[in-house]
Motif scaffolding. Structure first.
Motif, PDB file in Angstrom:
ATOM      1  N   ALA A 119      24.153  -2.868  13.079  1.00 56.87           N
ATOM      2  CA  ALA A 119      23.970  -4.060  12.266  1.00 56.87           C
ATOM      3  C   ALA A 119      22.539  -4.221  11.771  1.00 56.87           C
ATOM      4  CB  ALA A 119      24.372  -5.300  13.057  1.00 56.87           C
ATOM      5  N   VAL A 120      21.652  -3.272  12.085  1.00 53.93           N
ATOM      6  CA  VAL A 120      20.255  -3.350  11.633  1.00 53.93           C
ATOM      7  C   VAL A 120      19.802  -1.956  11.228  1.00 53.93           C
ATOM      8  CG1 VAL A 120      17.886  -3.902  12.254  1.00 53.93           C
ATOM      9  CG2 VAL A 120      19.745  -5.292  13.160  1.00 53.93           C
ATOM     10  N   LYS A 121      19.540  -1.780   9.946  1.00 54.92           N
ATOM     11  CA  LYS A 121      19.079  -0.498   9.411  1.00 54.92           C
ATOM     12  C   LYS A 121      17.654  -0.677   8.883  1.00 54.92           C
ATOM     13  CE  LYS A 121      23.374   1.035   9.830  1.00 54.92           C
ATOM     14  NZ  LYS A 121      23.785   1.982  10.873  1.00 54.92           N
ATOM     15  N   ALA A 122      16.687  -0.689   9.772  1.00 55.51           N
ATOM     16  CA  ALA A 122      15.305  -0.977   9.398  1.00 55.51           C
ATOM     17  C   ALA A 122      14.474   0.304   9.345  1.00 55.51           C
ATOM     18  CB  ALA A 122      14.683  -1.950  10.385  1.00 55.51           C
ATOM     19  N   LEU A 123      13.436   0.264   8.519  1.00 50.25           N
ATOM     20  CA  LEU A 123      12.451   1.353   8.448  1.00 50.25           C
ATOM     21  C   LEU A 123      11.086   0.691   8.342  1.00 50.25           C
ATOM     22  CD1 LEU A 123      12.034   4.421   8.310  1.00 50.25           C
ATOM     23  CD2 LEU A 123      12.163   4.258   5.818  1.00 50.25           C
ATOM     24  N   SER A 124      10.259   0.851   9.389  1.00 51.01           N
ATOM     25  CA  SER A 124       9.015   0.077   9.461  1.00 51.01           C
ATOM     26  C   SER A 124       7.855   0.895   9.990  1.00 51.01           C
ATOM     27  CB  SER A 124       9.215  -1.156  10.358  1.00 51.01           C
ATOM     28  OG  SER A 124       9.490  -0.761  11.688  1.00 51.01           O
ATOM     29  N   THR A 125       6.666   0.369   9.764  1.00 51.83           N
ATOM     30  CA  THR A 125       5.438   0.977  10.278  1.00 51.83           C
ATOM     31  C   THR A 125       5.288   0.634  11.762  1.00 51.83           C
ATOM     32  OG1 THR A 125       4.060  -0.951   9.797  1.00 51.83           O
ATOM     33  CG2 THR A 125       4.381   0.651   8.006  1.00 51.83           C
ATOM     34  N   PRO A 126       4.414   1.362  12.476  1.00 51.32           N
ATOM     35  CA  PRO A 126       4.226   1.060  13.911  1.00 51.32           C
ATOM     36  C   PRO A 126       3.755  -0.369  14.171  1.00 51.32           C
ATOM     37  CG  PRO A 126       3.326   3.215  13.390  1.00 51.32           C
ATOM     38  CD  PRO A 126       3.684   2.581  12.081  1.00 51.32           C
ATOM     39  N   GLY A 127       3.020  -0.964  13.231  1.00 53.79           N
ATOM     40  CA  GLY A 127       2.475  -2.294  13.459  1.00 53.79           C
ATOM     41  C   GLY A 127       3.361  -3.436  13.016  1.00 53.79           C
TER      42      GLY A 127
ATOM     43  N   GLY B 141       1.184   9.120   9.316  1.00 53.69           N
ATOM     44  CA  GLY B 141       2.148   9.234  10.396  1.00 53.69           C
ATOM     45  C   GLY B 141       3.527   8.786   9.959  1.00 53.69           C
ATOM     46  N   PRO B 142       4.540   9.068  10.761  1.00 52.25           N
ATOM     47  CA  PRO B 142       5.918   8.712  10.384  1.00 52.25           C
ATOM     48  C   PRO B 142       6.194   7.214  10.564  1.00 52.25           C
ATOM     49  CG  PRO B 142       5.902   9.672  12.565  1.00 52.25           C
ATOM     50  CD  PRO B 142       4.486   9.777  12.056  1.00 52.25           C
ATOM     51  N   LEU B 143       7.216   6.753   9.888  1.00 52.34           N
ATOM     52  CA  LEU B 143       7.739   5.419  10.137  1.00 52.34           C
ATOM     53  C   LEU B 143       8.830   5.507  11.212  1.00 52.34           C
ATOM     54  CD1 LEU B 143       8.110   3.927   6.529  1.00 52.34           C
ATOM     55  CD2 LEU B 143       6.136   3.871   8.068  1.00 52.34           C
ATOM     56  N   THR B 144       9.253   4.338  11.689  1.00 50.61           N
ATOM     57  CA  THR B 144      10.328   4.285  12.679  1.00 50.61           C
ATOM     58  C   THR B 144      11.588   3.758  12.021  1.00 50.61           C
ATOM     59  OG1 THR B 144       8.822   3.947  14.536  1.00 50.61           O
ATOM     60  CG2 THR B 144      11.112   3.275  14.852  1.00 50.61           C
ATOM     61  N   ALA B 145      12.650   4.540  12.112  1.00 51.85           N
ATOM     62  CA  ALA B 145      13.943   4.134  11.561  1.00 51.85           C
ATOM     63  C   ALA B 145      14.833   3.634  12.683  1.00 51.85           C
ATOM     64  CB  ALA B 145      14.606   5.314  10.848  1.00 51.85           C
ATOM     65  N   TRP B 146      15.465   2.483  12.448  1.00 51.02           N
ATOM     66  CA  TRP B 146      16.434   1.933  13.402  1.00 51.02           C
ATOM     67  C   TRP B 146      17.829   2.149  12.854  1.00 51.02           C
ATOM     68  CZ3 TRP B 146      13.928  -3.428  14.917  1.00 51.02           C
ATOM     69  CH2 TRP B 146      12.860  -3.186  15.785  1.00 51.02           C
ATOM     70  N   HIS B 147      18.721   2.585  13.729  1.00 50.95           N
ATOM     71  CA  HIS B 147      20.073   2.953  13.322  1.00 50.95           C
ATOM     72  C   HIS B 147      21.123   2.107  14.033  1.00 50.95           C
ATOM     73  CE1 HIS B 147      18.347   6.528  11.391  1.00 50.95           C
ATOM     74  NE2 HIS B 147      17.608   6.643  12.478  1.00 50.95           N
TER      75      HIS B 147
ATOM     76  N   PRO C  65      16.026   4.307  17.840  1.00 53.95           N
ATOM     77  CA  PRO C  65      14.877   4.616  16.981  1.00 53.95           C
ATOM     78  C   PRO C  65      14.627   6.112  16.827  1.00 53.95           C
ATOM     79  CG  PRO C  65      14.149   3.898  19.146  1.00 53.95           C
ATOM     80  CD  PRO C  65      15.628   3.711  19.118  1.00 53.95           C
ATOM     81  N   THR C  66      14.292   6.507  15.608  1.00 55.50           N
ATOM     82  CA  THR C  66      13.880   7.880  15.322  1.00 55.50           C
ATOM     83  C   THR C  66      12.660   7.835  14.420  1.00 55.50           C
ATOM     84  OG1 THR C  66      15.328   8.056  13.376  1.00 55.50           O
ATOM     85  CG2 THR C  66      16.246   8.772  15.498  1.00 55.50           C
ATOM     86  N   ARG C  67      11.863   8.880  14.455  1.00 57.59           N
ATOM     87  CA  ARG C  67      10.691   8.977  13.584  1.00 57.59           C
ATOM     88  C   ARG C  67      11.111   9.616  12.272  1.00 57.59           C
ATOM     89  NH1 ARG C  67       5.820   8.978  16.663  1.00 57.59           N
ATOM     90  NH2 ARG C  67       4.890  10.723  15.525  1.00 57.59           N
ATOM     91  N   LYS C  68      10.638   9.028  11.172  1.00 57.25           N
ATOM     92  CA  LYS C  68      11.063   9.503   9.856  1.00 57.25           C
ATOM     93  C   LYS C  68       9.859   9.608   8.924  1.00 57.25           C
ATOM     94  CE  LYS C  68      14.255   8.472   6.055  1.00 57.25           C
ATOM     95  NZ  LYS C  68      15.324   7.574   5.557  1.00 57.25           N
TER      96      LYS C  68
ATOM     97  N   ARG D  41       0.851  -1.189   0.000  1.00 50.94           N
ATOM     98  CA  ARG D  41       0.000   0.000   0.000  1.00 50.94           C
ATOM     99  C   ARG D  41       0.884   1.235   0.000  1.00 50.94           C
ATOM    100  NH1 ARG D  41      -2.170   2.491   5.534  1.00 50.94           N
ATOM    101  NH2 ARG D  41      -1.786   4.280   4.179  1.00 50.94           N
ATOM    102  N   HIS D  42       0.295   2.345  -0.409  1.00 53.73           N
ATOM    103  CA  HIS D  42       1.040   3.602  -0.388  1.00 53.73           C
ATOM    104  C   HIS D  42       0.955   4.204   1.005  1.00 53.73           C
ATOM    105  CE1 HIS D  42       2.937   7.193  -1.993  1.00 53.73           C
ATOM    106  NE2 HIS D  42       2.054   7.905  -1.300  1.00 53.73           N
ATOM    107  N   TRP D  43       2.082   4.653   1.487  1.00 53.75           N
ATOM    108  CA  TRP D  43       2.155   5.280   2.808  1.00 53.75           C
ATOM    109  C   TRP D  43       2.572   6.737   2.638  1.00 53.75           C
ATOM    110  CZ3 TRP D  43       1.328   2.874   7.615  1.00 53.75           C
ATOM    111  CH2 TRP D  43       1.640   3.649   8.739  1.00 53.75           C
ATOM    112  N   GLU D  44       1.848   7.617   3.286  1.00 50.92           N
ATOM    113  CA  GLU D  44       2.171   9.035   3.242  1.00 50.92           C
ATOM    114  C   GLU D  44       2.131   9.561   4.662  1.00 50.92           C
ATOM    115  OE1 GLU D  44       0.804  13.112   0.900  1.00 50.92           O
ATOM    116  OE2 GLU D  44      -0.163  11.187   0.452  1.00 50.92           O
ATOM    117  N   SER D  45       3.267  10.003   5.148  1.00 45.44           N
ATOM    118  CA  SER D  45       3.367  10.389   6.556  1.00 45.44           C
ATOM    119  C   SER D  45       2.449  11.532   6.926  1.00 45.44           C
ATOM    120  CB  SER D  45       4.826  10.758   6.888  1.00 45.44           C
ATOM    121  OG  SER D  45       5.640   9.608   6.913  1.00 45.44           O
ATOM    122  N   ALA D  46       2.106  12.389   5.966  1.00 47.83           N
ATOM    123  CA  ALA D  46       1.217  13.504   6.268  1.00 47.83           C
ATOM    124  C   ALA D  46      -0.130  13.025   6.796  1.00 47.83           C
ATOM    125  CB  ALA D  46       1.022  14.357   5.017  1.00 47.83           C
ATOM    126  N   SER D  47      -0.579  11.866   6.302  1.00 52.50           N
ATOM    127  CA  SER D  47      -1.866  11.327   6.745  1.00 52.50           C
ATOM    128  C   SER D  47      -1.731  10.051   7.578  1.00 52.50           C
ATOM    129  CB  SER D  47      -2.755  11.033   5.530  1.00 52.50           C
ATOM    130  OG  SER D  47      -2.100  10.164   4.617  1.00 52.50           O
TER     131      SER D  47
END
Length: 344
Positions: A66-74, A57-63, A302-305, A49-55
């Motif tokens: 050894a793990v560079k993930a970007l995922s939804t809250p669920g 919300g942001p994704l969570t980036a892990w830094h 984690p940071t919000r992106k 599905r298309h994700w747009e943070s404006a509607s």
């Protein structure tokens, strides 16, 4: 919705694939959280599905290093069973989500590990041939004629002065293949201490066919037995790697195709890896093989992106983790809950 960003890949028997390159019915590398076995599992559905943070919300980036993930809250993640860890038993992993981890720094997330079970019971190759392939990838070359035509012989070398044990390994392989009737001759040692070995066209043609351009095809890795995969892994590390003083291995390489194949091999063996640029040498990459299978949620930093693009997720039909790779780091992540069936 559970999901990861479009830059996240997964591993199939044919190699690394983006979400656009997989579909229901394909197989991906998966981990059963109950028995912790690694195997190929058929995809039931790929959600996008298309994700747009404006509607949305942001994704969570892990830094994590050894793990560079970007995922939804669920997005689901495997969580180490704390009671099992304290008691020293092998309880099934628990589940958590990206949102549930917010503000919790000491949850142990399972990023790697598992019992390798994705390899077949038999292989078309001998153990010695598989070991030789590792040495050819790291220490061999395919000579070419100066003019038109083609050659089938192969050369491989090792330094007697610096690595006498490794040179002896090649001598053992040379003895084995000569007993099989192949041409595998040791030539005179160079003044530098390097011992060259000449592999004739009879065996060389088979090597070149198996390793085109000295690349390690995913289909070859998938055809090995577990013991052969371990033999190949060890010969690759001996040839182009080393062992870290604190545990784990390094694989040093400049060719991205060989890096991709090494990360596939390591993942099927249950090792998580991360590719990093080696600052000491331009254009050279170091792939770190980690010995720890888990890390704390706080270590992911984690940071919000904000994100505007496709998020996607795999569905299997039952709770299962699948192997992901993002920004050249590999890790287990969770599949989507099973979609409800429409009423009959």
């Amino acid at each position: 919705m559970a999901g990861v960003d479009a830059a996240t890949e997964t591993l199939t028997p044919l190699g690394w694939r983006t979400h656009e390159q997989i579909q229901a019915g394909d197989h991906v590398l998966a981990l059963d959280p109950a028995d912790k076995r690694i195997h190929w599992r058929k995809i039931g559905h790929v959600h996008r599905r298309h994700w747009e943070s404006a509607s949305d919300g942001p994704l969570t980036a892990w830094h994590h290093r050894a793990v560079k993930a970007l995922s939804t809250p669920g997005q689901p993640w495997l969580q180490l069973n704390e009671l099992g860890r304290k008691l020293g038993d092998d309880r099934p992993h628990d589940w958590t989500t990206t949102a549930a981890l917010a503000g919790r720094d000491w949850v142990r997330i399972v990023f790697g590990g598992g019992t390798p079970s994705a390899f077949p019971d038999s292989s078309p190759y001998s153990d010695e041939f598989v070991e030789l392939l590792g040495w050819i990838i790291t220490e061999g070359c395919y000579p070419r004629p100066r003019h038109e035509g083609s050659w089938n012989h192969v050369q491989v070398s090792q330094s007697e002065r610096v690595n006498p044990e490794k040179t002896q390994m090649l001598r053992r392989l040379a003895d084995h293949f000569r007993e099989q009737g192949y041409t595998f001759n040791e030539h005179r040692q160079a003044p530098t201490g390097v011992v060259p070995f000449y592999i004739g066209a009879d065996l060389g043609a088979r090597i070149r066919q198996t390793l085109p351009d000295k690349q390690l095809p995913p289909a070859l890795i998938s055809s090995l037995t577990l013991s052969q995969a371990e033999i190949l892994y060890r010969s690759l590390i001996l040839g182009d790697g080393n062992q870290h003083v604190g545990g784990g291995d390094y694989f040093i390489q400049v060719d991205q195709g060989r890096i991709d194949s090494f990360q596939m091999l390591a993942a099927m063996l249950g090792f998580r890896t991360a590719q990093k640029t080696w600052a000491a040498l331009k254009g050279v990459f170091r792939i770190t093989v980690y010995t720890r299978d888990s890390g704390t949620s706080g270590s992911t930093k984690p940071t919000r992106k904000d994100y505007d693009g496709t998020v996607w997720q795999i569905e299997f039909g039952r709770p299962t983790a699948w192997l992901a790779r993002r920004d050249r780091t590999t890790f287990w992540t969770g599949a989507a809950p099973r979609s409800p069936r429409p009423p009959e």
